[in-house]
Design a protein around this motif. Structure first.
Motif, PDB file in Angstrom:
ATOM      1  N   ILE A 400      -8.457 -13.929   9.525  1.00 28.66           N
ATOM      2  CA  ILE A 400      -8.191 -13.826   8.089  1.00 28.66           C
ATOM      3  C   ILE A 400      -6.753 -14.265   7.849  1.00 28.66           C
ATOM      4  CG2 ILE A 400      -8.019 -12.285   6.110  1.00 28.66           C
ATOM      5  CD1 ILE A 400     -10.161 -10.542   7.361  1.00 28.66           C
ATOM      6  N   ASP A 401      -6.587 -15.344   7.120  1.00 27.88           N
ATOM      7  CA  ASP A 401      -5.252 -15.877   6.822  1.00 27.88           C
ATOM      8  C   ASP A 401      -4.887 -15.573   5.377  1.00 27.88           C
ATOM      9  OD1 ASP A 401      -5.094 -16.908   9.362  1.00 27.88           O
ATOM     10  OD2 ASP A 401      -5.820 -18.905   8.782  1.00 27.88           O
ATOM     11  N   ILE A 402      -3.643 -15.193   5.171  1.00 31.65           N
ATOM     12  CA  ILE A 402      -3.131 -14.919   3.825  1.00 31.65           C
ATOM     13  C   ILE A 402      -1.909 -15.797   3.599  1.00 31.65           C
ATOM     14  CG2 ILE A 402      -2.161 -13.161   2.302  1.00 31.65           C
ATOM     15  CD1 ILE A 402      -3.760 -11.089   3.867  1.00 31.65           C
ATOM     16  N   GLN A 409       3.344  -7.598   0.350  1.00 31.23           N
ATOM     17  CA  GLN A 409       3.176  -7.513   1.793  1.00 31.23           C
ATOM     18  C   GLN A 409       1.738  -7.839   2.187  1.00 31.23           C
ATOM     19  OE1 GLN A 409       4.499  -3.687   3.186  1.00 31.23           O
ATOM     20  NE2 GLN A 409       6.551  -3.907   2.340  1.00 31.23           N
ATOM     21  N   ASP A 410       1.582  -8.401   3.386  1.00 27.61           N
ATOM     22  CA  ASP A 410       0.254  -8.795   3.858  1.00 27.61           C
ATOM     23  C   ASP A 410      -0.722  -7.618   3.858  1.00 27.61           C
ATOM     24  OD1 ASP A 410       1.029 -11.373   4.200  1.00 27.61           O
ATOM     25  OD2 ASP A 410       0.432 -11.521   6.299  1.00 27.61           O
ATOM     26  N   LYS A 411      -0.252  -6.450   4.246  1.00 29.25           N
ATOM     27  CA  LYS A 411      -1.165  -5.312   4.383  1.00 29.25           C
ATOM     28  C   LYS A 411      -1.749  -4.899   3.031  1.00 29.25           C
ATOM     29  CE  LYS A 411       2.226  -1.536   3.992  1.00 29.25           C
ATOM     30  NZ  LYS A 411       2.784  -0.347   4.673  1.00 29.25           N
ATOM     31  N   VAL A 412      -1.011  -5.137   1.953  1.00 29.81           N
ATOM     32  CA  VAL A 412      -1.512  -4.794   0.623  1.00 29.81           C
ATOM     33  C   VAL A 412      -2.756  -5.616   0.300  1.00 29.81           C
ATOM     34  CG1 VAL A 412      -0.962  -4.820  -1.837  1.00 29.81           C
ATOM     35  CG2 VAL A 412       0.748  -4.062  -0.186  1.00 29.81           C
ATOM     36  N   ILE A 413      -2.794  -6.864   0.776  1.00 30.23           N
ATOM     37  CA  ILE A 413      -3.939  -7.737   0.536  1.00 30.23           C
ATOM     38  C   ILE A 413      -5.034  -7.482   1.570  1.00 30.23           C
ATOM     39  CG2 ILE A 413      -4.682 -10.136   0.268  1.00 30.23           C
ATOM     40  CD1 ILE A 413      -1.767 -10.820  -0.398  1.00 30.23           C
ATOM     41  N   ARG A 414      -4.646  -7.335   2.835  1.00 30.82           N
ATOM     42  CA  ARG A 414      -5.636  -7.171   3.901  1.00 30.82           C
ATOM     43  C   ARG A 414      -6.475  -5.905   3.725  1.00 30.82           C
ATOM     44  NH1 ARG A 414      -5.347 -10.510   8.217  1.00 30.82           N
ATOM     45  NH2 ARG A 414      -3.512 -11.870   8.336  1.00 30.82           N
ATOM     46  N   ARG A 415      -5.877  -4.848   3.226  1.00 29.48           N
ATOM     47  CA  ARG A 415      -6.629  -3.601   3.106  1.00 29.48           C
ATOM     48  C   ARG A 415      -7.696  -3.661   2.016  1.00 29.48           C
ATOM     49  NH1 ARG A 415      -1.230  -0.324   1.233  1.00 29.48           N
ATOM     50  NH2 ARG A 415      -1.231  -0.844  -1.004  1.00 29.48           N
ATOM     51  N   GLU A 416      -7.675  -4.702   1.174  1.00 26.06           N
ATOM     52  CA  GLU A 416      -8.719  -4.878   0.178  1.00 26.06           C
ATOM     53  C   GLU A 416      -9.902  -5.672   0.714  1.00 26.06           C
ATOM     54  OE1 GLU A 416      -8.575  -3.226  -2.528  1.00 26.06           O
ATOM     55  OE2 GLU A 416      -6.516  -2.552  -2.165  1.00 26.06           O
ATOM     56  N   PHE A 417      -9.760  -6.272   1.906  1.00 26.87           N
ATOM     57  CA  PHE A 417     -10.873  -7.011   2.496  1.00 26.87           C
ATOM     58  C   PHE A 417     -11.930  -6.031   2.982  1.00 26.87           C
ATOM     59  CE2 PHE A 417      -8.162 -10.706   2.495  1.00 26.87           C
ATOM     60  CZ  PHE A 417      -9.055 -11.765   2.461  1.00 26.87           C
ATOM     61  N   GLY A 499       6.610  -4.872  -3.531  1.00 29.59           N
ATOM     62  CA  GLY A 499       5.536  -5.552  -2.819  1.00 29.59           C
ATOM     63  C   GLY A 499       4.652  -4.634  -2.009  1.00 29.59           C
ATOM     64  N   ARG A 500       4.719  -3.323  -2.241  1.00 29.91           N
ATOM     65  CA  ARG A 500       3.942  -2.353  -1.471  1.00 29.91           C
ATOM     66  C   ARG A 500       2.669  -1.913  -2.178  1.00 29.91           C
ATOM     67  NH1 ARG A 500       7.050   0.375   2.525  1.00 29.91           N
ATOM     68  NH2 ARG A 500       9.205  -0.384   2.629  1.00 29.91           N
ATOM     69  N   GLU A 523       0.757   5.910  -5.307  1.00 30.88           N
ATOM     70  CA  GLU A 523       0.647   5.281  -3.997  1.00 30.88           C
ATOM     71  C   GLU A 523      -0.834   5.135  -3.682  1.00 30.88           C
ATOM     72  OE1 GLU A 523       0.499   3.430  -1.107  1.00 30.88           O
ATOM     73  OE2 GLU A 523       2.634   3.958  -1.117  1.00 30.88           O
ATOM     74  N   PRO A 524      -1.388   3.899  -3.701  1.00 34.27           N
ATOM     75  CA  PRO A 524      -2.838   3.735  -3.534  1.00 34.27           C
ATOM     76  C   PRO A 524      -3.329   4.000  -2.114  1.00 34.27           C
ATOM     77  CG  PRO A 524      -1.770   1.597  -3.741  1.00 34.27           C
ATOM     78  CD  PRO A 524      -0.712   2.624  -3.988  1.00 34.27           C
ATOM     79  N   TYR A 525      -2.464   3.841  -1.127  1.00 30.00           N
ATOM     80  CA  TYR A 525      -2.851   4.071   0.265  1.00 30.00           C
ATOM     81  C   TYR A 525      -1.779   4.937   0.925  1.00 30.00           C
ATOM     82  CZ  TYR A 525      -6.627   0.641   0.054  1.00 30.00           C
ATOM     83  OH  TYR A 525      -7.783  -0.032  -0.253  1.00 30.00           O
ATOM     84  N   LEU A 526      -1.975   6.247   0.860  1.00 29.91           N
ATOM     85  CA  LEU A 526      -0.987   7.185   1.394  1.00 29.91           C
ATOM     86  C   LEU A 526      -0.974   7.099   2.919  1.00 29.91           C
ATOM     87  CD1 LEU A 526       1.018   9.430   0.623  1.00 29.91           C
ATOM     88  CD2 LEU A 526      -0.864  11.061   0.894  1.00 29.91           C
ATOM     89  N   PHE A 527       0.207   6.841   3.478  1.00 27.17           N
ATOM     90  CA  PHE A 527       0.385   6.691   4.933  1.00 27.17           C
ATOM     91  C   PHE A 527      -0.594   5.661   5.501  1.00 27.17           C
ATOM     92  CE2 PHE A 527       1.368  11.297   4.155  1.00 27.17           C
ATOM     93  CZ  PHE A 527       2.743  11.131   4.148  1.00 27.17           C
ATOM     94  N   ASP A 528      -0.859   4.602   4.703  1.00 24.60           N
ATOM     95  CA  ASP A 528      -1.771   3.519   5.087  1.00 24.60           C
ATOM     96  C   ASP A 528      -3.193   4.007   5.344  1.00 24.60           C
ATOM     97  OD1 ASP A 528       0.171   1.545   4.871  1.00 24.60           O
ATOM     98  OD2 ASP A 528       0.851   1.823   6.931  1.00 24.60           O
ATOM     99  N   LYS A 529      -3.517   5.151   4.796  1.00 30.30           N
ATOM    100  CA  LYS A 529      -4.882   5.664   4.843  1.00 30.30           C
ATOM    101  C   LYS A 529      -5.548   5.403   3.494  1.00 30.30           C
ATOM    102  CE  LYS A 529      -4.170   7.371   8.958  1.00 30.30           C
ATOM    103  NZ  LYS A 529      -4.808   6.773  10.167  1.00 30.30           N
TER     104      LYS A 529
END
Length: 893
Positions: A400-402, A409-417, A499-500, A523-529
């Motif tokens: 998966i390329d962004i 940040q990349d993780k903000v987009i990747r976590r929606e996949f 960007g978070r 915070e939509p993803y607390l502690f990346d959870k």
């Protein structure tokens, strides 16, 4: 001696440059506008005014002997270059082939002239030969000092100058100027201004420098005056014109850009015509010709289409042949939308191919190839169709390329996949991932997750090429109604903080009756959870009001200070549970100097129902509310920020009583459905309702009830719908009839419902480019279910209060008395409280619907989003406060 004459030089230059050499100021030939058509470009003009006309050479007789013009040529003894200023003589010599010792011939001199003119460095060149001494006299082309544009208003300098190839400090050449003129005219043609002309001029300066001036005459936009269609038999010309993007210029389309001529749009219209006929069964339809003619004044175009409709076909046998083991072709054929005997429709065929591809993708066949095979029967006018699903391997996500995210940040987009690297490919999950990323609101609206082949046949790469847009919002809004006059609101929010993906906001509002301030963090993803957390801290002040002698007075004030903490957990892909805790401290007060007295109890200074009303006196006090709530949210919208299709619903329950002074249970629900109707029309339906009940014998307080009005129901003021107490004053026995002369207090209700139907109407491409989105709407709702309050009547016999006046004539304002005079007979000072008699009315407590209709426009203006609404209340009940006009405006950063 052999000399190159003026005529000869001009002819050579004309051959090289395609035009006459300019040798004087002003230069008539140079100042001419660039030709609009290639056919109008002159070949070679006369070299010099007054020179002898050139005639075609007379062929020599066949018997005439051939003479060599270069026979007896002298060898070159010396070569001298004169007139060069910037160029060294050796540089000039490097461009030609003449050398010392070679024989000097006319052909060699002509070749040298051509070579020197081809460099475009020289304005004039002469070659003289005197007994072997060759002199090359040159006049260098000037250097461009600056470029000046005149007459351009529709296209600014910053759009034209990048298209111009000639730039300051370059050598001036006519070919470059001609090319630049053509580029400028092409820019105007793209805007539909085919009458535009460009006249280049040259201003000579010292040191062999020139200024280049492009004098531009822009002209009007060339409109499409008429669209003619020839050959149509089954559909009228008007119906076919309705399918086209290009429209005929009419007064009703004054602001539409579709009336301008555009060759690309014209080609697109041919495709639109073909698509229309193919959806109606005319499989042999074709556009024979499409011609656009420019009127002599270059102001309008007349477009003529010649079409050939052909015969109308029906579907023959429709089959599905699958080479994939997971698919049963016969079962799939039964579920297709087209059937034998239906009129042929190419759009249904395309949709079926897309549907079969999507179905295959849902089973992991990313590169499944569905090919339709047609069996045309021209005798029976049927179109047999077989959908062949080619064999393809199951596919897995390799990577998966962004790309394109500079802030986010990349993780903000990747976590929606909904897919991870290594998962089996699923087209439905890819589509869901696309919608989730769109719903973030951080990127362009036309974002799509692209699918690209991986390093092997069974591998695929998912690529998210995002284009970030402003996520900060500065919102300013204003409204107006008959009661609160103007209301002003302001808020600032950053929906992608650092960007978070976090949301940080601050808002405030102020009007004649309320003011508030609120700070929020999400915070939509607390502690990346996959757990969201939100916190709100707020202070809200609300003032009810009445009128007394046309002056606005505060009846009661409610101040709420509190916070809310909430956490959300997804239960399924589309269902989320949100729990929350709210703690509020409410203060309900009245102005003691106005609404308190000793009249009820001479020993107690307390709220007087004669002045405030019994229902308000009962609401006074400070209370702490501790509220626990839970929400279930179902969301299948394609885009949360601007939905076009999908469904969403939620159920919200709250219980107050876990500590604090207030006890109640509240239940609310809402739902919304969006329907895309095609051609840009979007229809939506929304519904909402709620109920609140007191617990442990407590009544629901005035401040906890439901209220309706703007913005929930347009066409009514804020809290303008539902139960209320109107106090109407009596002067000289006449009851006031103007609402502005009444005291008006909304009481809210224990039950409410509301609904909305809205249609978003698409406009032309020009309006869409401006961001205009009009809509028509109908709102309905009601709030009711309160116990009738104890009313205060003062039609006659009400005892006013006075400030007692001492023997020195000074009034004591710290207390009041009901006596009009003191013990010595002096008149006591009137307090000014309700000098008039009045009657109170309890109105509006009914479930009967209030209905309003109206039109509104959303506009993404250059200075920010703008919304304006005009509404009309069709159904209302006694006491309702109506409102016609609202608007708000904001900006983004």
């Amino acid at each position: 001696m052999v000399r190159c004459t003026d005529e000869r030089r001009a002819a050579l230059a004309a051959v090289l440059l395609g035009t006459t050499i300019l040798t004087g100021m002003p230069v008539d030939a140079f100042a001419q506008s660039a030709p609009q058509d290639a056919s109008k470009v002159p070949a070679v003009k006369a070299a010099k005014k007054g020179s002898a006309p050139r005639t075609a050479p007379v062929p020599a007789p066949a018997s005439a002997p051939t003479v060599d013009p270069d026979a007896g040529a002298q060898p070159i003894q010396t070569i001298q270059v004169k007139g060069s200023e910037r160029l060294e003589p050796q540089t000039v010599m490097s461009y030609i082939k003449l050398r010392v010792g070679q024989p000097y011939t006319k052909s060699a001199a002509d070749a040298a002239l051509k070579d020197l003119y081809s460099t475009e460095l020289f304005k004039d060149v002469q070659i003289d030969n005197v007994d072997g001494a060759v002199t090359i006299q040159v006049q260098e082309n000037p250097v461009v000092n600056r470029i000046i544009l005149e007459g351009n208003k529709r296209i600014k300098d910053d759009k034209i100058l990048p298209e111009i190839k000639v730039s300051p400090r370059q050598i001036f050449t006519r070919s470059k100027i001609r090319a630049d003129v053509a580029r400028i005219i092409e820019l105007y043609k793209r805007q539909g201004r085919y009458a535009a002309t460009v006249e280049p001029k040259m201003v000579s300066l010292d040191q062999n420098r020139v200024d280049i001036v492009f004098e531009i005459t822009e002209g009007d936009k060339s409109k499409v005056r008429q669209i003619n269609i020839i050959g149509n038999e089954h559909f009228s010309a008007g119906e076919l014109r309705g399918e086209m993007v290009t429209k005929q210029a009419r007064f009703s389309r004054l602001f539409s850009s579709g009336t301008s001529y555009d060759p690309d749009r014209m080609a697109f219209d041919q495709q639109k015509l073909r698509q229309f006929y193919l959806t109606q069964g005319y499989a042999d339809f074709r556009v024979v010709s499409a011609v656009a003619e420019l009127t002599p004044d270059k102001k309008d175009f007349i477009i003529t289409y010649v079409v050939e409709e052909g015969k109308r076909y029906k579907f023959g046998d429709v089959k599905v042949e699958s080479q994939l083991r997971d698919f049963d072709g016969e079962k799939m054929a039964k579920n297709l939308v087209m059937h034998k005997g239906d009129w042929y429709n190419a759009k249904q065929v395309e949709d079926t191919i897309d549907g079969l591809n999507e179905t295959a993708g849902a089973f992991g066949y990313a590169f499944a190839d569905v090919r339709p095979q047609y069996d045309r029967d021209k005798e029976n006018l049927t179109m047999g169709l077989t959908f062949v699903i080619q064999e393809a391997p199951r596919v897995y996500v390799e990577r998966i390329d962004i790309n394109g995210n500079t802030l986010t940040q990349d993780k903000v987009i990747r976590r929606e996949f909904r897919l991870a690297e290594g998962d089996a490919f699923n087209s439905l999950q890819v589509k869901r991932s696309t919608n989730r990323i769109k719903s973030l609101g951080y990127f362009q609206e036309k974002f799509e997750v692209e699918q690209k082949p991986g390093t092997a046949d069974d591998r695929i790469v998912l690529e998210a090429n995002v284009e970030e847009k402003p996520t900060g919002e500065l919102q300013l809004s204003a409204g107006f109604s008959s009661l609160e006059s103007f209301i002003f609101q302001a808020s600032i929010k950053q929906r992608n903080f650092r960007g978070r993906g976090q949301t940080v906001g601050l808002s405030g509002s102020i009007s004649r009756y309320s003011k508030s301030v609120e700070a929020s963090f999400v915070e939509p993803y607390l502690f990346d959870k996959n757990v969201s957390l939100g916190v709100d801290i707020y202070r809200r002040d609300y003032n009810s009001f009445n009128y007394y002698n046309s002056d606005r007075n505060t009846t009661y004030s409610q101040s709420t200070t509190g916070f809310q903490v909430r956490a959300g957990v997804p239960l399924t892909e589309y269902l989320t549970a949100v729990g929350r805790y709210t703690l509020n401290y409410d203060e309900v007060t009245l102005d003691k100097s106005t609404y308190y007295s000793y009249r009820v109890d001479p020993d107690v200074y307390q709220c007087d129902p004669l002045y405030a009303g019994r229902y308000l006196c009962d609401a006074i006090g400070n209370r702490l509310s501790s509220i626990v709530g839970l929400s279930l949210i179902y969301d299948r919208l394609d885009n949360r920020a601007r939905p076009t299709k999908g469904f969403t619903a939620s159920i919200n329950g709250d219980v107050a009583g876990l500590g604090g002074d207030v006890k109640y249970a509240r239940l609310r629900g809402n739902a919304a459905q969006y329907f895309p109707l095609g051609k840009g029309f979007i229809f939506s339906l929304q519904a909402e309702g709620g109920v609140i009940k007191g617990l442990a014998g407590d009544d629901v307080r005035l401040t906890d009830r439901f209220y309706l009005g703007e913005p929930q129901i347009r066409g009514f003021g804020i809290r303008g719908v539902g139960p209320r107490v109107l106090r109407k004053y009596i002067t000289d026995g006449v009851v006031a009839t103007k609402r502005s002369d009444w005291s008006d207090d909304a009481l809210g209700g224990n039950y409410y419902y509301m609904g909305r139907a809205e249609m978003e109407i698409p406009l032309g491409s020009g309006a869409r480019e401006m961001g205009l989105r009009p809509s028509i709407f109908a709102d309905v709702g009601a709030v009711w279910g309160v116990k009738k309050p104890a009313l205060t009547q003062c039609e006659s016999g009400c005892i006013p209060t006075y400030y007692p006046v001492g023997t020195d004539g000074t009034a004591d304002t710290s207390t009041t008395t009901t006596s009009a005079t003191n013990s010595t007979g002096q008149a006591n000072q009137a307090t000014g409280k309700f000098a008039y008699n009045f009657i109170e009315e309890f109105v509006g407590d009914t479930w009967k619907p209030r209905v309003a209709v109206g039109i509104g426009v959303n506009w993404n203006s250059p200075f920010g989003p703008f919304r304006i609404d005009f509404s009309k209340a069709l159904l209302k009940q006694e006491g309702d406060d109506t409102k016609t006009f609202t608007f708000n405006v904001g900006t983004q950063f």
